[in-house]
Design a protein around this motif. Structure first.
Motif, PDB file in Angstrom:
ATOM      1  N   ASP A   1       0.357  -1.003  -0.633  1.00 17.84           N
ATOM      2  CA  ASP A   1      -0.326  -0.245   0.167  1.00 17.84           C
ATOM      3  C   ASP A   1       0.933   1.130  -0.061  1.00 17.84           C
ATOM      4  O   ASP A   1       0.187   2.351   0.441  1.00 17.84           O
ATOM      5  CB  ASP A   1      -0.438   0.263   0.950  1.00 17.84           C
ATOM      6  CG  ASP A   1      -0.689   0.143   2.270  1.00 17.84           C
ATOM      7  OD1 ASP A   1       1.064  -0.678   3.041  1.00 17.84           O
ATOM      8  OD2 ASP A   1      -0.759   0.078   3.627  1.00 17.84           O
ATOM      9  N   ALA A   2       2.087   0.965  -0.572  1.00 13.44           N
ATOM     10  CA  ALA A   2       3.426   2.324  -0.499  1.00 13.44           C
ATOM     11  C   ALA A   2       2.510   3.379  -1.595  1.00 13.44           C
ATOM     12  O   ALA A   2       2.687   3.379  -2.403  1.00 13.44           O
ATOM     13  CB  ALA A   2       4.969   2.245  -0.278  1.00 13.44           C
TER      14      ALA A   2
ATOM     15  N   ALA B   1       4.261  10.921  -3.932  1.00 10.47           N
ATOM     16  CA  ALA B   1       4.248  12.516  -3.633  1.00 10.47           C
ATOM     17  C   ALA B   1       5.768  12.699  -2.708  1.00 10.47           C
ATOM     18  O   ALA B   1       6.630  13.725  -2.628  1.00 10.47           O
ATOM     19  CB  ALA B   1       3.543  13.202  -2.493  1.00 10.47           C
ATOM     20  N   LEU B   2       7.014  11.802  -2.046  1.00 12.04           N
ATOM     21  CA  LEU B   2       7.847  11.726  -0.871  1.00 12.04           C
ATOM     22  C   LEU B   2       9.013  12.321  -2.273  1.00 12.04           C
ATOM     23  O   LEU B   2       9.846  13.586  -2.134  1.00 12.04           O
ATOM     24  CB  LEU B   2       8.278  10.563  -0.213  1.00 12.04           C
ATOM     25  CG  LEU B   2       9.278  10.240   0.312  1.00 12.04           C
ATOM     26  CD1 LEU B   2       9.256   9.829   1.914  1.00 12.04           C
ATOM     27  CD2 LEU B   2       9.963  10.360  -0.607  1.00 12.04           C
ATOM     28  N   VAL B   3       8.788  11.229  -3.005  1.00 10.72           N
ATOM     29  CA  VAL B   3       9.690  11.258  -4.737  1.00 10.72           C
ATOM     30  C   VAL B   3       9.508  12.813  -5.078  1.00 10.72           C
ATOM     31  O   VAL B   3      10.347  13.598  -5.310  1.00 10.72           O
ATOM     32  CB  VAL B   3      10.715  10.719  -5.279  1.00 10.72           C
ATOM     33  CG1 VAL B   3      10.952  10.106  -6.660  1.00 10.72           C
ATOM     34  CG2 VAL B   3      10.669   9.228  -4.720  1.00 10.72           C
TER      35      VAL B   3
ATOM     36  N   ALA C   1       5.135   9.206   5.422  1.00 10.41           N
ATOM     37  CA  ALA C   1       3.699   8.094   5.999  1.00 10.41           C
ATOM     38  C   ALA C   1       2.894   7.631   4.427  1.00 10.41           C
ATOM     39  O   ALA C   1       2.861   6.256   4.831  1.00 10.41           O
ATOM     40  CB  ALA C   1       3.149   8.971   6.947  1.00 10.41           C
ATOM     41  N   ASP C   2       3.023   8.083   3.672  1.00  4.11           N
ATOM     42  CA  ASP C   2       2.110   7.639   2.964  1.00  4.11           C
ATOM     43  C   ASP C   2       2.757   6.219   2.111  1.00  4.11           C
ATOM     44  O   ASP C   2       2.558   6.102   1.057  1.00  4.11           O
ATOM     45  CB  ASP C   2       1.734   8.794   1.535  1.00  4.11           C
ATOM     46  CG  ASP C   2       0.295   9.222   1.996  1.00  4.11           C
ATOM     47  OD1 ASP C   2      -0.231   8.712   2.758  1.00  4.11           O
ATOM     48  OD2 ASP C   2      -0.271  10.772   1.465  1.00  4.11           O
ATOM     49  N   ALA C   3       4.332   6.859   1.901  1.00  2.00           N
ATOM     50  CA  ALA C   3       5.184   5.776   1.484  1.00  2.00           C
ATOM     51  C   ALA C   3       5.591   5.080   1.983  1.00  2.00           C
ATOM     52  O   ALA C   3       6.561   4.344   1.610  1.00  2.00           O
ATOM     53  CB  ALA C   3       6.445   6.592   1.044  1.00  2.00           C
ATOM     54  N   LYS C   4       4.757   5.017   3.297  1.00  4.25           N
ATOM     55  CA  LYS C   4       5.079   2.965   4.450  1.00  4.25           C
ATOM     56  C   LYS C   4       6.421   4.030   4.715  1.00  4.25           C
ATOM     57  O   LYS C   4       7.107   2.380   4.852  1.00  4.25           O
ATOM     58  CB  LYS C   4       4.634   3.064   3.862  1.00  4.25           C
ATOM     59  CG  LYS C   4       3.302   2.519   3.461  1.00  4.25           C
ATOM     60  CD  LYS C   4       1.969   2.605   4.443  1.00  4.25           C
ATOM     61  CE  LYS C   4      -0.127   2.925   3.895  1.00  4.25           C
ATOM     62  NZ  LYS C   4      -0.502   2.888   5.008  1.00  4.25           N
ATOM     63  N   LEU C   5       7.084   4.347   4.694  1.00  7.32           N
ATOM     64  CA  LEU C   5       8.832   4.914   4.517  1.00  7.32           C
ATOM     65  C   LEU C   5       9.236   3.802   5.707  1.00  7.32           C
ATOM     66  O   LEU C   5      10.370   2.843   5.475  1.00  7.32           O
ATOM     67  CB  LEU C   5       9.267   6.386   4.961  1.00  7.32           C
ATOM     68  CG  LEU C   5      11.252   6.379   5.207  1.00  7.32           C
ATOM     69  CD1 LEU C   5      11.592   5.921   3.737  1.00  7.32           C
ATOM     70  CD2 LEU C   5      10.965   8.053   4.985  1.00  7.32           C
ATOM     71  N   VAL C   6       8.813   4.080   7.197  1.00  6.11           N
ATOM     72  CA  VAL C   6       9.413   3.096   8.013  1.00  6.11           C
ATOM     73  C   VAL C   6       9.121   1.258   8.183  1.00  6.11           C
ATOM     74  O   VAL C   6      10.049   0.666   8.720  1.00  6.11           O
ATOM     75  CB  VAL C   6       9.208   3.303   9.246  1.00  6.11           C
ATOM     76  CG1 VAL C   6       9.980   4.915   9.706  1.00  6.11           C
ATOM     77  CG2 VAL C   6       7.783   3.073   9.773  1.00  6.11           C
ATOM     78  N   ALA C   7       7.529   0.797   7.392  1.00  4.17           N
ATOM     79  CA  ALA C   7       8.003  -0.395   6.263  1.00  4.17           C
ATOM     80  C   ALA C   7       8.819  -0.866   5.725  1.00  4.17           C
ATOM     81  O   ALA C   7       8.758  -2.324   5.723  1.00  4.17           O
ATOM     82  CB  ALA C   7       6.066  -0.569   6.902  1.00  4.17           C
TER      83      ALA C   7
ATOM     84  N   LEU D   1       9.294   8.683  11.907  1.00  6.08           N
ATOM     85  CA  LEU D   1       8.651   9.848  11.161  1.00  6.08           C
ATOM     86  C   LEU D   1       9.138  10.766  12.119  1.00  6.08           C
ATOM     87  O   LEU D   1       8.915  11.374  11.691  1.00  6.08           O
ATOM     88  CB  LEU D   1       7.257   9.388  10.920  1.00  6.08           C
ATOM     89  CG  LEU D   1       6.939   8.542   9.748  1.00  6.08           C
ATOM     90  CD1 LEU D   1       6.292   8.270   9.374  1.00  6.08           C
ATOM     91  CD2 LEU D   1       8.083   8.625   8.798  1.00  6.08           C
ATOM     92  N   ASP D   2       8.682  10.807  13.557  1.00 13.36           N
ATOM     93  CA  ASP D   2       9.129  11.845  14.770  1.00 13.36           C
ATOM     94  C   ASP D   2      10.551  12.298  14.571  1.00 13.36           C
ATOM     95  O   ASP D   2      10.327  13.093  15.331  1.00 13.36           O
ATOM     96  CB  ASP D   2       8.014  10.935  15.743  1.00 13.36           C
ATOM     97  CG  ASP D   2       8.682  10.537  16.952  1.00 13.36           C
ATOM     98  OD1 ASP D   2      10.180   9.552  15.943  1.00 13.36           O
ATOM     99  OD2 ASP D   2       8.365  10.259  17.283  1.00 13.36           O
ATOM    100  N   LEU D   3      11.402  11.584  14.483  1.00  3.92           N
ATOM    101  CA  LEU D   3      12.265  12.694  14.352  1.00  3.92           C
ATOM    102  C   LEU D   3      13.561  12.274  16.228  1.00  3.92           C
ATOM    103  O   LEU D   3      14.219  12.917  15.783  1.00  3.92           O
ATOM    104  CB  LEU D   3      13.115  13.497  13.469  1.00  3.92           C
ATOM    105  CG  LEU D   3      13.022  13.714  12.080  1.00  3.92           C
ATOM    106  CD1 LEU D   3      12.426  14.849  11.950  1.00  3.92           C
ATOM    107  CD2 LEU D   3      13.932  12.662  11.211  1.00  3.92           C
ATOM    108  N   ALA D   4      12.581  11.285  16.036  1.00  2.70           N
ATOM    109  CA  ALA D   4      12.785  10.870  17.950  1.00  2.70           C
ATOM    110  C   ALA D   4      14.058  10.628  17.755  1.00  2.70           C
ATOM    111  O   ALA D   4      15.062  10.356  16.788  1.00  2.70           O
ATOM    112  CB  ALA D   4      12.238  10.428  18.321  1.00  2.70           C
ATOM    113  N   ASP D   5      15.282  11.038  18.739  1.00  2.00           N
ATOM    114  CA  ASP D   5      16.692  10.859  18.829  1.00  2.00           C
ATOM    115  C   ASP D   5      17.472  11.525  17.597  1.00  2.00           C
ATOM    116  O   ASP D   5      18.631  11.093  17.455  1.00  2.00           O
ATOM    117  CB  ASP D   5      17.155   9.228  19.667  1.00  2.00           C
ATOM    118  CG  ASP D   5      16.470   9.695  20.804  1.00  2.00           C
ATOM    119  OD1 ASP D   5      15.980  10.050  21.671  1.00  2.00           O
ATOM    120  OD2 ASP D   5      15.491   8.054  20.765  1.00  2.00           O
TER     121      ASP D   5
END
Length: 306
Positions: free
Chosen positions: A26-27, A31-33, A64-70, A126-130
């Motif tokens: 579902d990625a 839009a990201l690219v 998030a739409d790109a399902k980047l972290v998955a 995605l929240d750029l923690a740390d």
């Protein structure tokens, strides 16, 4: 604890399009690219301390739409693949959770900065923690960048001058900036892995040469790695040359003298690799070596011989 130094190119952006069928079903990466260059351009015009807030506001939805972290790190890009091969993790957030440190070296181009920041989101969330963001100086004059590398954090460091448009100048500022970054990573005092799989190919030779200097200073905790293409590729450690302690001291003294404008006195052992034969001044290797060894003379400073 391990400090990972990862030069970053644009393979993340390329991979989101070219490898879409191998990513999450579902990625939606378009839009990201499509907007990456514009967002990278906006980042370049902002102060360092304003970058992450901007990125969270303007780039997170597309990520998030790109399902980047998955995405599987072995599929996404060269930079995620090499970290996964080294750590053995199927995802990369555990690197930070176990208090490792990641230093991502971004180029000075719009798409290069965007790719490096999205890599930071992929590793940390995605929240750029740390995550922190910093840049090297406009013109290299100091021994280390203004960046603190803490356990369990990722730092994205923009290497100013790392841009094809600066190639005619020999990448002096870019190579010195990479040297500063390597020195900062080395000074953490932990095991150091320099990954040479991704990044701007024109500077990989410089990066490896500077890593050899660090290896010479601490062969028990410095190594360079490379990952060949392919999801099942094995991380390969690169054999590094080692300078003696005396050679490192001689190199530092000789190159400092050249940088100060003293072209005639002292030893001349390293001038053939670190000095421009036409101008008599330090070249990119010279500035990079001195950055690693801890001293960078200001460019253009007059010395005792003019």
């Amino acid at each position: 604890m391990t400090v990972y130094v990862v030069p970053c190119g644009v393979s993340l952006l390329d991979g989101l399009v070219a490898k879409k069928t191998r990513g999450p079903s579902d990625a939606k990466p378009s839009a990201l690219v499509r907007g990456a260059a514009d967002r990278g351009h906006d980042v370049r015009g902002r102060a360092d301390d304003a970058v992450l807030a901007y990125w969270l506001e303007h780039a997170t939805h597309a990520a998030a739409d790109a399902k980047l972290v998955a995405w599987d790190p072995r599929v996404l890009c060269a930079e995620s693949s090499t970290l996964a091969a080294s750590s053995g993790f199927g995802r990369l957030r555990p690197l930070l959770d176990r208090d490792d440190t990641v230093l991502v070296l971004g180029s000075d181009t719009d798409t290069g900065i965007a790719s490096a920041l999205h890599l930071a989101q992929y590793v940390a969330g995605l929240d750029l923690a740390d995550v922190s963001y910093a840049s090297t100086a406009e013109q290299t004059t100091s021994a280390s960048p203004d960046v603190v590398l803490n356990p369990g954090t990722l730092t994205m460091l923009r290497i100013r001058g790392l841009d094809p448009r600066h190639a005619s100048g020999g990448f002096v500022d870019a190579v010195a900036g990479i040297g500063q970054a390597l020195r900062a990573a080395f000074q953490v005092g932990e095991d150091l892995e320099v990954h040479l799989t991704g990044g701007f190919k024109a500077t990989l030779l410089y990066t490896m040469a500077m890593t050899e200097l660090l290896y010479s200073l601490a062969p028990d905790r410095v190594r360079a790695c490379y990952l060949f293409e392919g999801e099942d590729a094995v991380l390969t450690e690169i054999g590094l040359r080692r300078f003696s302690d005396e050679e490192c001291r001689d190199m530092r003294d000789e190159l400092l003298a050249i940088g100060a404008g003293d072209q005639h006195g002292g030893a001349r052992t390293f001038e053939t690799i670190a000095r421009d034969v036409k101008t008599g001044k330090l070249n990119a290797f010279g500035y990079g070596y001195l950055a690693v060894l801890g001293d960078i003379p200001p460019r253009g400073r007059p010395g005792p011989n003019g």
